[in-house]
Design an enzyme around this catalytic site. Structure first.
Site, PDB file in Angstrom:
ATOM      1  N   HIS A 109       0.865  -1.198   0.000  1.00 32.39           N
ATOM      2  CA  HIS A 109       0.000   0.000   0.000  1.00 32.39           C
ATOM      3  C   HIS A 109       0.888   1.230   0.000  1.00 32.39           C
ATOM      4  CE1 HIS A 109       1.250  -0.326   4.185  1.00 32.39           C
ATOM      5  NE2 HIS A 109       1.075   0.991   4.235  1.00 32.39           N
ATOM      6  N   HIS A 135       5.138   6.206  -1.211  1.00 32.45           N
ATOM      7  CA  HIS A 135       6.016   5.042  -1.358  1.00 32.45           C
ATOM      8  C   HIS A 135       5.254   3.780  -0.975  1.00 32.45           C
ATOM      9  CE1 HIS A 135       6.207   5.829   2.946  1.00 32.45           C
ATOM     10  NE2 HIS A 135       6.522   4.553   3.094  1.00 32.45           N
TER      11      HIS A 135
HETATM   12  P1  ATP Z   1       4.657  -3.175  11.781  1.00 30.97           P
HETATM   13  O1  ATP Z   1       4.670  -1.843  12.501  1.00 30.97           O
HETATM   14  O2  ATP Z   1       3.979  -4.249  12.548  1.00 30.97           O
HETATM   15  O3  ATP Z   1       5.981  -3.577  11.241  1.00 30.97           O
HETATM   16  P2  ATP Z   1       3.314  -1.705   9.702  1.00 30.97           P
HETATM   17  O4  ATP Z   1       4.346  -0.644   9.886  1.00 30.97           O
HETATM   18  O5  ATP Z   1       2.946  -2.134   8.333  1.00 30.97           O
HETATM   19  O6  ATP Z   1       3.733  -3.019  10.480  1.00 30.97           O
HETATM   20  P3  ATP Z   1       1.662   0.067  11.156  1.00 30.97           P
HETATM   21  O7  ATP Z   1       2.800   0.426  12.071  1.00 30.97           O
HETATM   22  O8  ATP Z   1       0.304  -0.075  11.752  1.00 30.97           O
HETATM   23  O9  ATP Z   1       1.955  -1.281  10.411  1.00 30.97           O
HETATM   24  O10 ATP Z   1       1.646   1.166  10.024  1.00 30.97           O
HETATM   25  C1  ATP Z   1       0.621   1.278   9.053  1.00 30.97           C
HETATM   26  C2  ATP Z   1       1.122   2.222   7.965  1.00 30.97           C
HETATM   27  O11 ATP Z   1       1.377   3.522   8.540  1.00 30.97           O
HETATM   28  C3  ATP Z   1       2.442   1.811   7.326  1.00 30.97           C
HETATM   29  O12 ATP Z   1       2.448   2.280   5.987  1.00 30.97           O
HETATM   30  C4  ATP Z   1       3.460   2.552   8.126  1.00 30.97           C
HETATM   31  O13 ATP Z   1       4.645   2.785   7.372  1.00 30.97           O
HETATM   32  C5  ATP Z   1       2.745   3.862   8.402  1.00 30.97           C
HETATM   33  N1  ATP Z   1       3.210   4.438   9.654  1.00 30.97           N
HETATM   34  C6  ATP Z   1       3.349   3.803  10.834  1.00 30.97           C
HETATM   35  N2  ATP Z   1       3.798   4.627  11.805  1.00 30.97           N
HETATM   36  C7  ATP Z   1       3.939   5.838  11.217  1.00 30.97           C
HETATM   37  C8  ATP Z   1       4.370   7.127  11.684  1.00 30.97           C
HETATM   38  N3  ATP Z   1       4.733   7.321  12.936  1.00 30.97           N
HETATM   39  N4  ATP Z   1       4.391   8.138  10.786  1.00 30.97           N
HETATM   40  C9  ATP Z   1       4.016   7.944   9.509  1.00 30.97           C
HETATM   41  N5  ATP Z   1       3.610   6.777   9.011  1.00 30.97           N
HETATM   42  C10 ATP Z   1       3.571   5.728   9.841  1.00 30.97           C
END
Ligand code: ATP
Ligand code: MG
Length: 181
Positions: A38, A124
């Protein structure tokens, strides 16, 4: 609930991206499962479930009042962010309309009491997580067209099988402009 707004590739495009990654990239990291590919538009983080309806109302209102069209991204570049250890695929350039869409959605996030820390928007698709070294350049350069005509609000859940995303809501964008803004 942990929420974020994203653009989702069609399953066929996700499959092509994952196949290209698996054939041509050799990163020392965890490949993102094909169903999780995504492009995040705005990250909300933890939102109280009772604010979900108000959040969705705000997005309804936003899309009814601002001209926010769909479009297409040319995914022609890979990049590496050392701090989070992310290796990604993305466009070299993108429209100001997409930039605006992300900014508005971050505004909706703030209104819902979610994290609204203003990070620069950089479209990205994360391909690998947990990369400690900069991965080598792909053996075959990417060149995917990623058309988008709607946005998704996704709930992120940690499970025994890794993170899973579930679509909570979806909105169509205005028809794509015939010229790039
Ligand atoms: P995991 O954290 O379990 O490795 P994930 O990163 O895919 O998995 P989430 O942390 O719930 O799952 O993030 C969901 C989406 O939001 C992802 O695209 C992640 O890169 C983005 N994201 C997460 N934290 C942030 C943040 N602090 N700022 C911007 N984008 C974020
Ligand atoms: Mg994360």
């Amino acid at each position: 609930m942990r929420l974020f707004f994203a653009l989702l590739p069609e399953p066929m495009l996700s499959r092509r991206i994952a196949d290209w990654r698996d054939a041509y990239l050799t990163a020392q990291g965890r490949p993102v499962p094909v169903e999780n590919l995504h492009s995040t538009l705005a990250f909300l983080g933890e939102v109280s479930p009772h604010r979900l309806e108000g959040l969705c109302d705000n997005v309804d209102h936003l899309l009814g009042s601002a001209h926010l069209p769909g479009g297409s991204l040319k995914l022609d570049q890979v990049g590496y962010w050392p701090k989070p250890g992310i290796f990604w695929l993305g466009p070299t350039t993108w429209s100001s309309a997409l930039e605006r869409l992300s900014a508005h959605l971050r505004g909706c996030a703030g209104a819902a009491g979610a994290m609204s820390r203003q990070q620069r928007f950089r479209p990205h698709i994360t391909l690998f997580r947990g990369c400690r070294q900069p991965p080598p350049a792909p053996a075959s350069p990417p060149g995917f067209d990623f058309p988008y005509e709607d946005i998704s609000l996704l709930q992120s859940r940690s499970t025994r099988h890794g993170v899973q995303y579930e679509e909570v809501a979806n909105w169509p964008l205005a028809p794509a402009d015939s010229h790039a803004d």
